[in-house]
Enzyme design. Sequence first.
Site, PDB file in Angstrom:
ATOM      1  N   ASP A  75       0.848  -1.199   0.000  1.00  0.00           N
ATOM      2  CA  ASP A  75       0.000   0.000   0.000  1.00  0.00           C
ATOM      3  C   ASP A  75       0.881   1.245   0.000  1.00  0.00           C
ATOM      4  O   ASP A  75       1.936   1.263  -0.625  1.00  0.00           O
ATOM      5  CB  ASP A  75      -0.912  -0.045   1.234  1.00  0.00           C
ATOM      6  CG  ASP A  75      -2.240   0.649   1.016  1.00  0.00           C
ATOM      7  OD1 ASP A  75      -2.248   1.891   1.007  1.00  0.00           O
ATOM      8  OD2 ASP A  75      -3.266  -0.029   0.861  1.00  0.00           O
TER       9      ASP A  75
ATOM     10  N   ASP B 204      -0.508   1.155  18.448  1.00  0.00           N
ATOM     11  CA  ASP B 204      -1.395  -0.004  18.298  1.00  0.00           C
ATOM     12  C   ASP B 204      -0.839  -1.052  17.342  1.00  0.00           C
ATOM     13  O   ASP B 204      -1.442  -2.108  17.161  1.00  0.00           O
ATOM     14  CB  ASP B 204      -2.767   0.445  17.781  1.00  0.00           C
ATOM     15  CG  ASP B 204      -3.620   1.078  18.869  1.00  0.00           C
ATOM     16  OD1 ASP B 204      -3.052   1.466  19.907  1.00  0.00           O
ATOM     17  OD2 ASP B 204      -4.845   1.196  18.681  1.00  0.00           O
TER      18      ASP B 204
ATOM     19  N   GLU C  68      18.545  -7.979   9.490  1.00  0.00           N
ATOM     20  CA  GLU C  68      18.988  -6.677   8.996  1.00  0.00           C
ATOM     21  C   GLU C  68      19.186  -5.709  10.149  1.00  0.00           C
ATOM     22  O   GLU C  68      18.411  -5.705  11.114  1.00  0.00           O
ATOM     23  CB  GLU C  68      17.943  -6.107   8.027  1.00  0.00           C
ATOM     24  CG  GLU C  68      18.429  -4.963   7.173  1.00  0.00           C
ATOM     25  CD  GLU C  68      19.319  -5.392   6.034  1.00  0.00           C
ATOM     26  OE1 GLU C  68      19.962  -4.511   5.428  1.00  0.00           O
ATOM     27  OE2 GLU C  68      19.394  -6.600   5.740  1.00  0.00           O
TER      28      GLU C  68
ATOM     29  N   HIS D 131      -3.490   5.639   4.334  1.00  0.00           N
ATOM     30  CA  HIS D 131      -4.327   4.556   3.819  1.00  0.00           C
ATOM     31  C   HIS D 131      -3.788   3.187   4.235  1.00  0.00           C
ATOM     32  O   HIS D 131      -4.536   2.325   4.716  1.00  0.00           O
ATOM     33  CB  HIS D 131      -4.397   4.667   2.298  1.00  0.00           C
ATOM     34  CG  HIS D 131      -5.356   3.722   1.650  1.00  0.00           C
ATOM     35  ND1 HIS D 131      -4.993   2.454   1.247  1.00  0.00           N
ATOM     36  CD2 HIS D 131      -6.663   3.858   1.298  1.00  0.00           C
ATOM     37  CE1 HIS D 131      -6.025   1.853   0.687  1.00  0.00           C
ATOM     38  NE2 HIS D 131      -7.056   2.677   0.703  1.00  0.00           N
TER      39      HIS D 131
ATOM     40  N   SER E 106     -11.329  -0.808  -0.048  1.00  0.00           N
ATOM     41  CA  SER E 106      -9.986  -0.829   0.554  1.00  0.00           C
ATOM     42  C   SER E 106     -10.023  -1.313   1.995  1.00  0.00           C
ATOM     43  O   SER E 106      -9.062  -1.913   2.478  1.00  0.00           O
ATOM     44  CB  SER E 106      -9.373   0.578   0.530  1.00  0.00           C
ATOM     45  OG  SER E 106      -8.990   0.946  -0.762  1.00  0.00           O
TER      46      SER E 106
END
Length: 434
Positions: free
Chosen positions: A127, A136, A147, A182, A338
Amino acid sequence: MKNIFILIISVLSFPVLGDEFIAVFKKEIEQETISNLKDIKLIKNFGPSKRFTLFKTSLRTHEIKSQLKNIKEFQFITLNDKIQLPPEIITSSLQRSDSKWWQKSIQLQQAHEQTRGDGNIVVAVIDTGVDYLHSDLSNNMAFNSGEIPSNGIDDDQNGFVDDYYGFNFLAGRGSAMDDNGHGTHCAGIVAANGALKGVAPNVKILPLKFLNNYGQGDIAAAIDAITYAVDRGAKIITNSYGNPNSNDAFLEAIRYAKDNDVLFFAAAGNAKNDNDSRGEYPANYHLNNVISVGAINQADSKASFSNFGQLSVDLFAPGENIYSLEVNNQYRVRSGTSMATPMAAAVAALIWSEHPQLSAQEVMEALKSSTRKTQNLYPLSQTPGTIDALHAINLNQSPPEYPFPRAGITTKDYELQSDSPYENNTTKPYNVSA
């Protein structure tokens, strides 16, 4: 007397200078092979097994093919098309007490009494990125333990530098921090585990960014993200973006996910369209690991904005006025397919957590067969119902479909003969009986 000149401009259908294309080969091709081609500028080899090549050219498609076909491993080329988030849906504001209606709709509280998800299940959110520092979500991220963040070194030698917090395929660097909101909202629906509880609050989120802060990206970056998600061990990928054009390179990347037993959830779109007649991709790809998700409202009906399709949309999930996370430790209500897509993906994660022996195909079938059937949705999707987390984790079969089971539908052949020659602007009725 004045002279009048008329300029006639002929517009031809050529790719504009600098168009990007993706060539797919049977195996990885040496970069020198592509670089030596005339008027083709190589950008990179990428995708599954590095079989995909991204390049720029001002050549026409048939001119590109005439060069590539001399490489025996060549399969096909596609345009590196643009891809973006569905249009944002503005809905009426909710009272906070009503903004978690979706949890009741899918019987989430009852499902959480049995499972909240398994931390070994990784859900990739492809996204605008994810705010992995949100209180949260911060404990639910699938960090890359091989890494060391921000040291400028590819410590685990997987080809991606500093990919501790996922990866940003738009910028080609580590850290998939969200600059839109989003992706964070979608990730919260899956696995928020703080003041808000997501559908599967114990699973891990793999944040992958390929869309910019305006929600725009391209096919090549999406392919990179899908490949990375599969290679990092994600079992489920949630994809809340779309494009009206099919793309064979994109399809090949999703097939790579299928071959690795990975489920691919895709938003059906927010344009009120029938996807049976007008495609929405990747939701419309007909692979058996792709689950196309439409959105319902609080009344258990199709949300006004949601796309639908009796053949092309698999099922529905709550997608209107969904309360979830926002960047910078904030919360927000959003609407769209979505939101429905990560919700369905998260229920699949609960099924897999409760039944780890199941294959991807079996998880998908369990998700579809356990939907709560709704007569309003009967002609709008393959499975005319909405997700139900409690039914799903118990592998419950839902009541018969409305208004009658599709298994009871039969086909018969009839031969009709019309008048000839035809008269203009006339109609003729026929009576057909079984």
